[in-house]
Design a protein around this motif. Structure first.
Motif, PDB file in Angstrom:
ATOM      1  N   THR A  41       0.807  -1.215   0.000  1.00 38.69           N
ATOM      2  CA  THR A  41       0.000   0.000   0.000  1.00 38.69           C
ATOM      3  C   THR A  41       0.845   1.273   0.000  1.00 38.69           C
ATOM      4  O   THR A  41       0.456   2.271  -0.616  1.00 38.69           O
ATOM      5  CB  THR A  41      -0.949   0.002   1.202  1.00 38.69           C
ATOM      6  N   ASP A  42       1.981   1.269   0.688  1.00 41.00           N
ATOM      7  CA  ASP A  42       2.825   2.464   0.714  1.00 41.00           C
ATOM      8  C   ASP A  42       3.386   2.759  -0.677  1.00 41.00           C
ATOM      9  O   ASP A  42       3.372   3.906  -1.139  1.00 41.00           O
ATOM     10  CB  ASP A  42       3.969   2.299   1.716  1.00 41.00           C
ATOM     11  N   ARG A  43       3.894   1.734  -1.343  1.00 39.17           N
ATOM     12  CA  ARG A  43       4.426   1.917  -2.697  1.00 39.17           C
ATOM     13  C   ARG A  43       3.323   2.401  -3.634  1.00 39.17           C
ATOM     14  O   ARG A  43       3.524   3.288  -4.476  1.00 39.17           O
ATOM     15  CB  ARG A  43       5.020   0.617  -3.224  1.00 39.17           C
ATOM     16  N   ARG A  44       2.162   1.789  -3.511  1.00 37.83           N
ATOM     17  CA  ARG A  44       1.051   2.167  -4.384  1.00 37.83           C
ATOM     18  C   ARG A  44       0.653   3.629  -4.162  1.00 37.83           C
ATOM     19  O   ARG A  44       0.357   4.351  -5.121  1.00 37.83           O
ATOM     20  CB  ARG A  44      -0.144   1.246  -4.153  1.00 37.83           C
ATOM     21  N   ALA A  45       0.651   4.048  -2.941  1.00 35.16           N
ATOM     22  CA  ALA A  45       0.270   5.435  -2.649  1.00 35.16           C
ATOM     23  C   ALA A  45       1.264   6.412  -3.265  1.00 35.16           C
ATOM     24  O   ALA A  45       0.866   7.446  -3.828  1.00 35.16           O
ATOM     25  CB  ALA A  45       0.186   5.644  -1.138  1.00 35.16           C
ATOM     26  N   ARG A  46       2.558   6.080  -3.195  1.00 32.56           N
ATOM     27  CA  ARG A  46       3.570   6.976  -3.779  1.00 32.56           C
ATOM     28  C   ARG A  46       3.471   7.018  -5.302  1.00 32.56           C
ATOM     29  O   ARG A  46       3.603   8.075  -5.918  1.00 32.56           O
ATOM     30  CB  ARG A  46       4.971   6.542  -3.335  1.00 32.56           C
ATOM     31  N   MET A  47       3.220   5.849  -5.918  1.00 28.54           N
ATOM     32  CA  MET A  47       3.082   5.828  -7.370  1.00 28.54           C
ATOM     33  C   MET A  47       1.802   6.544  -7.807  1.00 28.54           C
ATOM     34  O   MET A  47       1.796   7.272  -8.811  1.00 28.54           O
ATOM     35  CB  MET A  47       3.081   4.392  -7.882  1.00 28.54           C
ATOM     36  N   ALA A  48       0.719   6.346  -7.069  1.00 30.80           N
ATOM     37  CA  ALA A  48      -0.543   6.999  -7.427  1.00 30.80           C
ATOM     38  C   ALA A  48      -0.402   8.515  -7.374  1.00 30.80           C
ATOM     39  O   ALA A  48      -0.899   9.227  -8.261  1.00 30.80           O
ATOM     40  CB  ALA A  48      -1.646   6.533  -6.487  1.00 30.80           C
ATOM     41  N   GLU A  49       0.267   9.026  -6.363  1.00 28.59           N
ATOM     42  CA  GLU A  49       0.452  10.474  -6.248  1.00 28.59           C
ATOM     43  C   GLU A  49       1.223  11.018  -7.453  1.00 28.59           C
ATOM     44  O   GLU A  49       0.875  12.071  -8.016  1.00 28.59           O
ATOM     45  CB  GLU A  49       1.197  10.799  -4.957  1.00 28.59           C
ATOM     46  N   GLN A  50       2.275  10.301  -7.858  1.00 22.25           N
ATOM     47  CA  GLN A  50       3.088  10.755  -8.995  1.00 22.25           C
ATOM     48  C   GLN A  50       2.312  10.688 -10.306  1.00 22.25           C
ATOM     49  O   GLN A  50       2.332  11.631 -11.111  1.00 22.25           O
ATOM     50  CB  GLN A  50       4.361   9.910  -9.115  1.00 22.25           C
ATOM     51  N   GLY A  91      -1.663  13.527 -15.229  1.00 20.94           N
ATOM     52  CA  GLY A  91      -2.876  13.603 -16.034  1.00 20.94           C
ATOM     53  C   GLY A  91      -3.146  12.361 -16.862  1.00 20.94           C
ATOM     54  O   GLY A  91      -4.126  12.317 -17.610  1.00 20.94           O
ATOM     55  N   LEU A  92      -2.307  11.339 -16.746  1.00 24.89           N
ATOM     56  CA  LEU A  92      -2.511  10.100 -17.489  1.00 24.89           C
ATOM     57  C   LEU A  92      -3.649   9.278 -16.894  1.00 24.89           C
ATOM     58  O   LEU A  92      -3.898   9.317 -15.679  1.00 24.89           O
ATOM     59  CB  LEU A  92      -1.234   9.254 -17.482  1.00 24.89           C
ATOM     60  N   GLU A  93      -4.323   8.519 -17.744  1.00 26.28           N
ATOM     61  CA  GLU A  93      -5.243   7.490 -17.270  1.00 26.28           C
ATOM     62  C   GLU A  93      -4.423   6.219 -17.046  1.00 26.28           C
ATOM     63  O   GLU A  93      -3.710   5.774 -17.942  1.00 26.28           O
ATOM     64  CB  GLU A  93      -6.350   7.234 -18.287  1.00 26.28           C
ATOM     65  N   TRP A  94      -4.516   5.635 -15.871  1.00 24.90           N
ATOM     66  CA  TRP A  94      -3.662   4.505 -15.544  1.00 24.90           C
ATOM     67  C   TRP A  94      -4.375   3.617 -14.538  1.00 24.90           C
ATOM     68  O   TRP A  94      -5.355   4.027 -13.910  1.00 24.90           O
ATOM     69  CB  TRP A  94      -2.327   4.983 -14.971  1.00 24.90           C
ATOM     70  N   ARG A  95      -3.839   2.392 -14.369  1.00 18.77           N
ATOM     71  CA  ARG A  95      -4.372   1.468 -13.371  1.00 18.77           C
ATOM     72  C   ARG A  95      -3.247   0.606 -12.821  1.00 18.77           C
ATOM     73  O   ARG A  95      -2.238   0.374 -13.491  1.00 18.77           O
ATOM     74  CB  ARG A  95      -5.438   0.547 -13.982  1.00 18.77           C
ATOM     75  N   PHE A  96      -3.455   0.091 -11.621  1.00 22.85           N
ATOM     76  CA  PHE A  96      -2.551  -0.918 -11.079  1.00 22.85           C
ATOM     77  C   PHE A  96      -2.868  -2.267 -11.718  1.00 22.85           C
ATOM     78  O   PHE A  96      -4.026  -2.563 -12.051  1.00 22.85           O
ATOM     79  CB  PHE A  96      -2.699  -1.044  -9.559  1.00 22.85           C
ATOM     80  N   PHE A  97      -1.817  -3.073 -11.886  1.00 24.82           N
ATOM     81  CA  PHE A  97      -1.955  -4.453 -12.330  1.00 24.82           C
ATOM     82  C   PHE A  97      -1.407  -5.319 -11.208  1.00 24.82           C
ATOM     83  O   PHE A  97      -0.221  -5.231 -10.869  1.00 24.82           O
ATOM     84  CB  PHE A  97      -1.154  -4.684 -13.622  1.00 24.82           C
ATOM     85  N   ASP A  98      -2.258  -6.123 -10.595  1.00 23.81           N
ATOM     86  CA  ASP A  98      -1.836  -6.923  -9.437  1.00 23.81           C
ATOM     87  C   ASP A  98      -0.749  -7.914  -9.842  1.00 23.81           C
ATOM     88  O   ASP A  98      -0.952  -8.756 -10.733  1.00 23.81           O
ATOM     89  CB  ASP A  98      -3.023  -7.674  -8.843  1.00 23.81           C
ATOM     90  N   ALA A  99       0.398  -7.809  -9.193  1.00 25.34           N
ATOM     91  CA  ALA A  99       1.537  -8.663  -9.519  1.00 25.34           C
ATOM     92  C   ALA A  99       1.242 -10.121  -9.195  1.00 25.34           C
ATOM     93  O   ALA A  99       0.534 -10.430  -8.236  1.00 25.34           O
ATOM     94  CB  ALA A  99       2.772  -8.188  -8.755  1.00 25.34           C
TER      95      ALA A  99
END
Length: 248
Positions: free
Chosen positions: A22-31, A36-44
């Motif tokens: 969750t910490d890594r995801r939060a940092r990547m989401a903020e960046q 302005g890109l549309e993006w999503r996480f892909f569960d590893a």
């Protein structure tokens, strides 16, 4: 993301990340939200692809050791993401990011220019661990497109066309090397290793469980070592021969 204009390429942006990080995801989401890109996480993934055989004995010959659990999961993650991209007819290019990066926001805000600059390039790295045999080929956005003649290593960030994803999947028949080794085998899949330089991402050193696991692996016996040296020598010869042809 769709680049404005008729027939503009559409980019699918995915970040490979374990759901519990969750910490890594939060940092990547903020960046990424700031770009302005549309993006999503892909569960590893935590396992290799079910449709590809993994033989630890072959891995010991091909790579000098078995693959770690982390490497098998990494292999499965990228392989599955390429498959999802090829199945998804709504995107022309795939931007793959891992979750341990610092991003240059200006580059990603102007990703449309980078995509257009790719031209006929099917596989373009945005990061590499090793600057192996680099030569400049073109420039854009105050950066260069460089070509590698050696192994670049790493899967942190790259752009891939549908043709490139299909080439990767056709060239890999089994799991016997880490996925970044397979992506570096330009003599096997037929795509030169090119990268944007200076890199628009930087890897954050959280510490690698894969590297720690490698140190505890069982060493090769004499017969295995001889076969491994022969196998890796042949691979090197193919790499050097292909690189020499590209320079001629």
């Amino acid at each position: 993301m769709t680049i404005p204009g008729d027939g503009a390429p559409r980019v699918m942006v995915r970040v490979i990340s374990l759901a519990e990080c969750t910490d890594r995801r939060a940092r990547m989401a903020e960046q990424l939200d700031a770009t302005g890109l549309e993006w999503r996480f892909f569960d590893a993934w935590r396992t290799p692809p079910a449709e590809l055989p993994y033989d630890p004995a072959r891995a010991r010959i091909a790579r000098g050791r078995v693959l770690t659990i982390g490497e098998l999961g990494c292999f499965g993650s990228h392989w599955a993401l390429w498959g999802d991209f090829l199945y998804n007819n709504e995107a022309d290019l795939l931007l793959v990011l891992e979750d341990d990066l610092l991003l240059d926001p200006v580059f990603f805000q102007r990703l449309d220019a980078a995509v257009l600059a790719m031209g006929r390039i099917d596989y373009l790295r945005l990061y590499a661990k090793v600057p192996a045999g680099v030569r400049q080929e073109a420039h854009f956005l105050h950066r260069h497109i460089a070509r590698f003649t050696g192994k670049a290593y790493g899967t942190q960030a790259y752009l891939l066309t549908r043709r490139g994803a299909a080439r990767f999947r056709r060239s890999i028949r089994r799991v016997e090397r880490p996925i970044d080794d397979e992506m570096d085998r330009f003599w096997a899949h037929g795509m030169p290793i090119r990268a944007v330089f200076p890199f628009p991402v930087m890897e954050v050193q959280y510490g690698s469980t894969i590297e720690e696991a490698r140190r505890t692996l069982e060493p090769l016996g004499p017969a295995e070592r001889a076969r491994s040296l022969l196998s890796r020598g042949l691979e090197k010869a193919r790499r050097l021969g292909s690189a020499a042809l590209a320079r001629s």
